[in-house]
Design an enzyme around this catalytic site. Sequence first.
Site, PDB file in Angstrom:
ATOM      1  N   GLU A 147       3.788   9.010  -1.392  1.00 29.93           N
ATOM      2  CA  GLU A 147       1.972   9.072  -1.510  1.00 29.93           C
ATOM      3  C   GLU A 147       1.625  10.285  -2.112  1.00 29.93           C
ATOM      4  O   GLU A 147       1.436  10.400  -3.230  1.00 29.93           O
ATOM      5  CB  GLU A 147       1.620   8.778   0.104  1.00 29.93           C
ATOM      6  CG  GLU A 147      -0.715   8.438  -0.368  1.00 29.93           C
ATOM      7  CD  GLU A 147      -1.159   8.026   0.661  1.00 29.93           C
ATOM      8  OE1 GLU A 147      -0.109   7.895   1.761  1.00 29.93           O
ATOM      9  OE2 GLU A 147      -2.105   8.137   0.579  1.00 29.93           O
ATOM     10  N   ARG A 179     -12.332  17.507   9.652  1.00 29.56           N
ATOM     11  CA  ARG A 179     -11.748  16.504   9.541  1.00 29.56           C
ATOM     12  C   ARG A 179      -9.991  16.290  10.447  1.00 29.56           C
ATOM     13  O   ARG A 179      -9.020  15.961  11.764  1.00 29.56           O
ATOM     14  CB  ARG A 179     -11.116  15.610   8.658  1.00 29.56           C
ATOM     15  CG  ARG A 179     -10.314  14.476   9.034  1.00 29.56           C
ATOM     16  CD  ARG A 179      -9.917  13.775   7.323  1.00 29.56           C
ATOM     17  NE  ARG A 179      -8.532  13.688   7.110  1.00 29.56           N
ATOM     18  CZ  ARG A 179      -8.483  12.052   5.835  1.00 29.56           C
ATOM     19  NH1 ARG A 179      -9.344  12.722   5.638  1.00 29.56           N
ATOM     20  NH2 ARG A 179      -7.458  11.383   6.229  1.00 29.56           N
ATOM     21  N   ARG A 200      -1.855   4.100  17.004  1.00 30.00           N
ATOM     22  CA  ARG A 200      -2.232   4.721  16.251  1.00 30.00           C
ATOM     23  C   ARG A 200      -3.459   5.950  16.239  1.00 30.00           C
ATOM     24  O   ARG A 200      -4.454   5.405  16.463  1.00 30.00           O
ATOM     25  CB  ARG A 200      -2.392   4.699  14.832  1.00 30.00           C
ATOM     26  CG  ARG A 200      -1.197   3.819  14.350  1.00 30.00           C
ATOM     27  CD  ARG A 200      -0.922   3.138  12.536  1.00 30.00           C
ATOM     28  NE  ARG A 200      -0.765   4.364  11.460  1.00 30.00           N
ATOM     29  CZ  ARG A 200      -2.063   4.640  10.353  1.00 30.00           C
ATOM     30  NH1 ARG A 200      -2.962   4.039  10.642  1.00 30.00           N
ATOM     31  NH2 ARG A 200      -1.241   5.455   9.657  1.00 30.00           N
ATOM     32  N   GLU A 250       4.981   9.980  13.139  1.00 26.27           N
ATOM     33  CA  GLU A 250       4.423   8.870  12.070  1.00 26.27           C
ATOM     34  C   GLU A 250       5.020   9.824  10.865  1.00 26.27           C
ATOM     35  O   GLU A 250       4.103  10.763  10.741  1.00 26.27           O
ATOM     36  CB  GLU A 250       3.350   7.779  12.239  1.00 26.27           C
ATOM     37  CG  GLU A 250       3.161   7.544  10.930  1.00 26.27           C
ATOM     38  CD  GLU A 250       1.880   6.522  10.783  1.00 26.27           C
ATOM     39  OE1 GLU A 250       1.558   5.632  11.773  1.00 26.27           O
ATOM     40  OE2 GLU A 250       1.356   6.850   9.985  1.00 26.27           O
ATOM     41  N   LYS A 281       0.348  10.565  13.745  1.00 27.60           N
ATOM     42  CA  LYS A 281       1.139  11.205  12.203  1.00 27.60           C
ATOM     43  C   LYS A 281       1.643  12.754  12.414  1.00 27.60           C
ATOM     44  O   LYS A 281       1.055  13.421  12.869  1.00 27.60           O
ATOM     45  CB  LYS A 281       0.420  11.831  10.799  1.00 27.60           C
ATOM     46  CG  LYS A 281      -0.603   9.596  10.559  1.00 27.60           C
ATOM     47  CD  LYS A 281      -0.750  10.184   9.354  1.00 27.60           C
ATOM     48  CE  LYS A 281      -1.534   8.855   8.733  1.00 27.60           C
ATOM     49  NZ  LYS A 281      -1.866   8.422   7.172  1.00 27.60           N
ATOM     50  N   GLU A 332     -11.073   5.018   9.012  1.00 26.79           N
ATOM     51  CA  GLU A 332     -10.846   3.866   7.508  1.00 26.79           C
ATOM     52  C   GLU A 332     -11.491   2.939   7.703  1.00 26.79           C
ATOM     53  O   GLU A 332     -10.722   2.153   7.554  1.00 26.79           O
ATOM     54  CB  GLU A 332      -9.056   3.767   6.803  1.00 26.79           C
ATOM     55  CG  GLU A 332      -8.973   6.026   6.638  1.00 26.79           C
ATOM     56  CD  GLU A 332      -7.772   6.061   6.369  1.00 26.79           C
ATOM     57  OE1 GLU A 332      -7.053   5.113   5.996  1.00 26.79           O
ATOM     58  OE2 GLU A 332      -7.864   7.628   5.094  1.00 26.79           O
ATOM     59  N   GLU A 348       1.215  -1.052  -0.285  1.00 29.12           N
ATOM     60  CA  GLU A 348       0.081   0.013   0.073  1.00 29.12           C
ATOM     61  C   GLU A 348       0.737   1.132  -0.056  1.00 29.12           C
ATOM     62  O   GLU A 348       1.719   1.584   0.719  1.00 29.12           O
ATOM     63  CB  GLU A 348      -1.144  -0.015   1.426  1.00 29.12           C
ATOM     64  CG  GLU A 348      -1.690   0.913   1.144  1.00 29.12           C
ATOM     65  CD  GLU A 348      -3.338   0.909   1.428  1.00 29.12           C
ATOM     66  OE1 GLU A 348      -3.594  -0.819   1.935  1.00 29.12           O
ATOM     67  OE2 GLU A 348      -4.047   2.133   2.134  1.00 29.12           O
ATOM     68  N   ASP A 375      -2.914  13.943   6.628  1.00 26.21           N
ATOM     69  CA  ASP A 375      -2.896  12.931   5.705  1.00 26.21           C
ATOM     70  C   ASP A 375      -1.054  13.282   4.756  1.00 26.21           C
ATOM     71  O   ASP A 375      -1.222  12.889   3.807  1.00 26.21           O
ATOM     72  CB  ASP A 375      -3.711  12.477   5.516  1.00 26.21           C
ATOM     73  CG  ASP A 375      -3.273  10.917   4.679  1.00 26.21           C
ATOM     74  OD1 ASP A 375      -2.883  10.562   5.381  1.00 26.21           O
ATOM     75  OD2 ASP A 375      -3.736  10.379   4.269  1.00 26.21           O
TER      76      ASP A 375
HETATM   77  O1  GCW Z   1      -2.593   8.660   4.102  1.00 28.91           O
HETATM   78  C1  GCW Z   1      -3.402   7.525   3.694  1.00 28.91           C
HETATM   79  C2  GCW Z   1      -3.667   6.504   3.270  1.00 28.91           C
HETATM   80  C3  GCW Z   1      -3.759   5.171   2.868  1.00 28.91           C
HETATM   81  C4  GCW Z   1      -3.181   4.348   4.794  1.00 28.91           C
HETATM   82  C5  GCW Z   1      -3.836   5.625   5.586  1.00 28.91           C
HETATM   83  C6  GCW Z   1      -3.425   5.446   6.926  1.00 28.91           C
HETATM   84  C7  GCW Z   1      -2.334   2.484   5.479  1.00 28.91           C
HETATM   85  O2  GCW Z   1      -4.196   6.766   1.846  1.00 28.91           O
HETATM   86  O3  GCW Z   1      -3.243   3.989   1.994  1.00 28.91           O
HETATM   87  O4  GCW Z   1      -3.820   3.044   4.925  1.00 28.91           O
HETATM   88  O5  GCW Z   1      -3.434   6.784   5.566  1.00 28.91           O
HETATM   89  O6  GCW Z   1      -2.236   5.768   7.310  1.00 28.91           O
HETATM   90  O7  GCW Z   1      -4.085   4.566   7.726  1.00 28.91           O
END
Ligand code: GCW
Length: 791
Positions: free
Chosen positions: A479, A422, A410, A473, A446, A377, A253, A451
């Site tokens: 990505e 969000r 997480r 993280e 994160k 998610e 992924e 994201d």
């Molecule tokens: O950045 C997003 C990604 C997903 C990822 C998710 C996460 C592993 O698009 O692909 O899933 O975050 O960090 O859980």
Amino acid sequence: MRRLLKALAPVPVRVFAPVFAALLSLCVLAAPAHGASGAVEDGYDLWLRYRPLDKAAREQVRAVATAIVAPGAAAAAPSGSAPAPSVAAGSPPPAGRVAALPSAAAMAAGAPAATPLQAAVAELQRGFGGLLGKEPPLAASVQDGAVVLATPASMPALSGMGLKLETLGQEGYLLRSTRLQGRKVTLVAANSDTGLLYGAFALLRKAGTGMVGTDGKGGKGGPAALSALDERSAPKLQLRVLNHWDNLDRTVERGYAGESIWNWWALPEVRDRRYVDYARANASLGINGTVLNNVNSKPDILTAPWIAKAAAVADTLRPYGIRVYLSARFSTPLELGATKTADPLDPAVAAWWKAKADEIYKTIPDFGGFLVKANSEGQPGPQDYHRSHADGANMLAKALAPHKGIVMWRAFVYAHEKPDDRAKQAYDEFKPLDGTFDANVLVQVKNGAIDFQPREPAHPLFGAMPKTPLMMEFQITKEYLGYATHLAYLGTMYQETLGTDMRTGSGGASATVAQILEAGAQQGGSRLTGIAGVANIGSERNWSGSHFDQANWYAFGRLAWNPQADARALAREWAAQTFSPEPAAVAQITDMMMMSREAVVNYMTPLGLHHLMGTGHHHGPAPWVANLERPDWNPVYYHRADKGGIGFDRTAGGSNAVAQYAPGLARQYADPRTTPETMLLWFHHLPWDYKMASGRKLWDELLARYDSGVAQADELRQRWAKLKPFIDARRHEDVAVLLDKQYAEAVWWRDASIAYFQSVSGLPLPAGVKAPGMPLDYYKSLKFPYAPGRG
Ligand code: GCW
């Protein structure tokens, strides 16, 4: 001195030397004679190329590497309690290319070390052998110019030398030019063999680059300074972990470097020799943990056959100081049919996890623990049973605690039911849980609240949970920054977040994110600290999908060791080792790296814009997308552009996300005049004619930023063209091709974005601004159903 002699005397160097030398000869072939001068390089060697030094440097380095003395190298037991593994013939890297490459071939032939000390000696022999053209021998006794690897256990005399080794902890090391038994030596000292391994890599880095000085802060001195070494270094964070988002079918992924490095199908019998090189590369940076599988996990990973596969990988990585962790799916016992629920407060569920932990530790005695993505998610989690994240994490923590395992839980959560911004959700859910997690839980956050965008302000949770250890993280894989195609050095991005003072303007002492991570939090008698990076490693020969993406793995690892290291210094180190130590080349490559991420920000998401990428795959521009199921999946949700203006109002008049920051920072972000322009539209919705610092109107400034991004992408390729004389032909060509593609995609991003925002603002393009090459509908029509990395 007598004591020292005594300490060295019983070491059976003569006995082990032939055996060990035979083992090493597998690893170290004849010195490679190439680099810019000849043979093809394909990137497999990473920053551990050890190409021959020029004559002057060679003389100086040779003087400090005449031999290697390593008391206890043969006698040392493997660092874990598992038996030393025998490694079966794995699937070697593609043969055709290896044949032409002595050093890669040497790596492909490399048997794993059985102990960290053996790994250290092997690396020193390989490294100095490459740099000097002749491998230094293993010696039984100290001689002038020897490198001596020693711990107080292997050389009791160290204790009397006033080295203050106790300040180095279990993983730190000391490099010192000193005298032992009247001989001039380079002493690598540590409290553990893993510390010696880290010290060996540091010494080789300095020898190869001539960068001797404060570690990670840029170095002076040149190779001559190698004979006057006095450096000590210890990691500032305990857990320095890669997160592989690797699936069990070997897809990755958000992976852009081929398949998963883990050949799950062939494991556990077949242990690809590449795992050894993976371990060496990570150990060279100080990375000491790896989560093997995707956070979007499957129950299967915790079944016996898969635990055996993980154990085989763990056996190979162990001598390099690396522990294995697994991502656990919260509903595993339920999905495997072992329990009727996955409710963390159900005793049968807790008992299942406890038994599972016991089972894992039987096979992997130094197993690190679990990483968990829950209620995020669509992943299952404790909230499915109206329990909190702490309930879920603590249940797992209790199962691992008897084995000293940890849970990395997480904080990347955003739930369906929540209509709120969000960016606020992780804070809203986790802040109230501060102080309720077990001692062996870290909350993994994160770097930013949305994201992994090209630029995000630091996550407001940093500094907001003083009673909970927070783990950073970062995403190493790109990505949202052009996959492996675009050159974007992330060292600058990591440093920007780590250097953010969360207490800016709030009075009292500063608290940068780095300081917050380093301090950790006292929790039930323990103080855990850590950092994770989502790996960009795959099966491609160059590991990361492009040569420059290796630098992001490198920078992450070095910053994990020292979060206050300097991104420019790390870029220099990496460039010197990876491409050429020639100062002119290092300077040019470093400059390219330092400008690269800002270029990407400018042509993708300038001025604080974010999440404008294509749906699902996140490739290319799609600011027009407005039709996805959840509002916060749509780019229009994030930019909010209309005839009146653009940007997300996160002030009190809007979502009030600014209030999640400490008062000083909140005040700064609440006012567009004090918000850094780089983050302006993250926090503010402003009219198109808002006056910017440049004197330009916002609309004009936005266009200018897009143009500067394209100009920077063009500059990158021009600078690279000039480097041709310094770089081996194949890698120069590889990079040049990608930089051309990056430039073309930068133009695409700029044109599509301008076409779209103009359609919304209705404003004309000022004189001198080029119209997009195609009409908006063309950009909207582009589809990428086969883009990589969707897992
Ligand atoms: O950045 C997003 C990604 C997903 C990822 C998710 C996460 C592993 O698009 O692909 O899933 O975050 O960090 O859980």
